[in-house]
Design a protein around this motif. Structure first.
Motif, short mmCIF file in Angstrom:
data_model
loop_
_atom_site.label_atom_id
_atom_site.label_comp_id
_atom_site.label_asym_id
_atom_site.label_seq_id
_atom_site.Cartn_x
_atom_site.Cartn_y
_atom_site.Cartn_z
N LEU A 4 4.40 -2.34 -1.60
CA LEU A 4 3.57 -1.77 -0.55
C LEU A 4 4.13 -0.39 -0.21
CD1 LEU A 4 1.38 -2.01 1.72
CD2 LEU A 4 3.24 -2.82 3.19
N VAL A 5 3.28 0.63 -0.28
CA VAL A 5 3.68 1.99 0.06
C VAL A 5 2.88 2.43 1.28
CG1 VAL A 5 3.88 4.39 -0.69
CG2 VAL A 5 4.25 2.53 -2.34
N THR A 6 3.56 2.60 2.41
CA THR A 6 2.88 3.13 3.58
C THR A 6 2.93 4.66 3.51
OG1 THR A 6 4.76 3.34 5.11
CG2 THR A 6 3.78 1.15 4.86
N LEU A 28 0.21 -1.24 -3.61
CA LEU A 28 -0.77 -1.37 -2.54
C LEU A 28 -0.45 -0.26 -1.54
CD1 LEU A 28 -3.00 -2.79 -0.91
CD2 LEU A 28 -1.24 -4.33 -0.02
N GLY A 29 -1.32 0.73 -1.45
CA GLY A 29 -1.07 1.87 -0.57
C GLY A 29 -1.87 1.77 0.71
N GLU A 79 6.76 -7.70 -2.86
CA GLU A 79 8.20 -7.92 -3.06
C GLU A 79 9.05 -6.76 -2.54
OE1 GLU A 79 9.37 -9.47 -6.96
OE2 GLU A 79 7.24 -9.73 -7.38
N GLN A 80 8.47 -5.57 -2.51
CA GLN A 80 9.19 -4.41 -1.99
C GLN A 80 8.26 -3.62 -1.08
OE1 GLN A 80 10.22 -2.40 -5.68
NE2 GLN A 80 12.26 -3.31 -5.72
N VAL A 81 8.84 -3.03 -0.04
CA VAL A 81 8.09 -2.17 0.87
C VAL A 81 8.75 -0.80 0.88
CG1 VAL A 81 7.37 -1.75 3.26
CG2 VAL A 81 7.32 -4.08 2.32
N LEU A 82 7.94 0.23 0.64
CA LEU A 82 8.40 1.61 0.77
C LEU A 82 7.66 2.20 1.96
CD1 LEU A 82 10.00 4.03 -0.19
CD2 LEU A 82 8.19 4.50 -1.86
N HIS A 123 13.43 -6.07 -0.59
CA HIS A 123 14.00 -4.83 -0.08
C HIS A 123 12.92 -4.02 0.64
CE1 HIS A 123 16.65 -1.01 -1.05
NE2 HIS A 123 16.81 -1.43 0.20
N LEU A 124 13.30 -3.39 1.74
CA LEU A 124 12.44 -2.44 2.45
C LEU A 124 13.20 -1.12 2.56
CD1 LEU A 124 10.28 -3.05 5.62
CD2 LEU A 124 11.60 -0.96 5.36
N VAL A 125 12.62 -0.06 2.00
CA VAL A 125 13.17 1.29 2.08
C VAL A 125 12.27 2.11 3.00
CG1 VAL A 125 13.67 3.41 0.79
CG2 VAL A 125 14.21 1.19 -0.21
N TYR A 126 12.87 2.83 3.94
CA TYR A 126 12.06 3.59 4.89
C TYR A 126 12.53 5.04 4.99
CZ TYR A 126 15.92 2.93 8.22
OH TYR A 126 17.16 2.93 8.84
N ALA A 127 11.61 5.89 5.43
CA ALA A 127 11.89 7.32 5.56
C ALA A 127 12.48 7.62 6.92
CB ALA A 127 10.60 8.13 5.37
N SER A 128 13.66 8.23 6.90
CA SER A 128 14.20 8.85 8.10
C SER A 128 14.16 10.36 7.89
CB SER A 128 15.61 8.33 8.40
OG SER A 128 16.04 8.82 9.66
#
Length: 327
Positions: A4-6, A28-29, A79-82, A123-128
């Protein structure tokens, strides 16, 4: 694997989505396609993605927790969230603070709350942002520095996102990685950034407002280098190394070679083939004089080694910009 890409219609989100698709991932965007800058640019980025097998898109605002929760329930295969969606921009945050809280705090919390219920999540990777370093004077900025002196609402909301992430990693043993981006630029970039505005005005014969006499330094980081760092982070979820430790990591993703705004402008002038007309302006509220990333941790853990100098990166941007504008 479904990712998933937000913020998939955004600058970094669209580039990273394409890189994931090229690796055979299903993406999935989601994006709210807001009007902070021209939505036509966001739609054009999406158009380039929609023809690639494996890409799906849903228009959705992460500031709506119920809509976010419903989406996650519909897609337990994620399975992964960006998580890259956010309200960007330092100066805009001074006049529209609630917009930043809605997206960067409430929206970030909605993603965390929904993600911790995903059965397959690894895993969830997020933008700071480098903006979290705020009024720090020590250079270069390190992930171990204190970051409790923000100088903009934007910076405060991004730091709030980091703290919420630390809390969720602790409470739910949720593997989380935050990436502090340093002035990302390149083709398909953001119109609110200096490199876009400078290029537009140089080519259009309009004057440029140069703040603080150009006596500012930024760790300009080319988009391809950032995407490589994002993908490396996504594949390396942190683990709780020992009882009581928290599976949450923070990394600087910067070029680690700060350039003066004057030098940056000179390179743009060369690629545009004409000089800029400059209007001197004082330093603006919310801005910092210098950003400089210590990337020791990202290099050690992620193999992150940015390699694109601004002469090359800005040349690619100007070439894309001319094509985009039909110049």
């Amino acid at each position: 694997m479904t990712v998933l890409v937000t913020g998939a219609a955004g600058f970094i989100g669209s580039h990273t989505s394409r890189a994931l698709l090229d690796r055979g991932r299903s993406v999935l965007g989601i994006d709210n396609l807001n009007s902070y800058y021209d939505p036509a640019l966001k739609r054009a980025r999406l158009t380039a993605l929609e023809g690639v097998p494996g890409f799906r898109f849903r228009q959705l605002d992460i500031g709506d927790p119920e809509a976010v929760a419903a989406l996650f329930r519909e897609h337990p295969e994620i399975e992964q969230v960006l998580h890259l969606a956010a309200q960007a921009g330092v100066r805009y945050s001074l006049s529209h603070p609630f917009t930043y809280v809605d997206s960067n705090v409430t929206g970030h919390l909605a993603i965390l709350e929904a993600a911790q219920r995903l059965p397959a999540l690894t895993h969830l990777v997020y933008a700071s942002s480098s903006s979290v370093y705020g009024a720090n004077t020590k250079q270069p900025f390190s992930e171990t520095d204190r970051v409790d002196s923000p100088v903009s609402v934007y910076a405060a909301t991004k730091r709030a996102g980091e703290l919420l992430s630390e809390t969720y990693a602790r409470l739910f043993e949720l593997p989380l990685t935050g990436l502090r981006f340093f002035t990302v630029y390149g083709p398909w970039g953001r119109p609110d950034m200096a490199y876009w505005g400078f290029t537009e005005k140089i080519l259009g014969g309009q004057p440029i407002e140069l703040f603080n006499g150009g006596d500012m330094r930024r760790d300009f980081t080319y988009i391809d280098d950032v995407v490589a760092g994002v993908l490396a982070a996504l594949e390396r979820p942190p683990a709780a190394a020992e009882p009581g430790s928290v599976p949450h990591r923070l990394y600087n993703l910067g070029n680690s070679r700060p350039e003066s705004l004057r030098r940056f402008l000179e390179v743009l002038e060369q690629h545009c083939g004409r000089p800029a007309t400059i209007i001197e302006k004082p330093m603006q509220p919310g801005e910092v004089k210098e950003t400089y990333a210590d990337i020791t941790a990202a290099e050690r853990d992620l193999g992150f080694r940015p390699s694109t100098p601004i002469d090359e990166g800005l040349g690619r941007f100007v070439a894309w910009f001319k094509e985009w504008r039909g110049l």
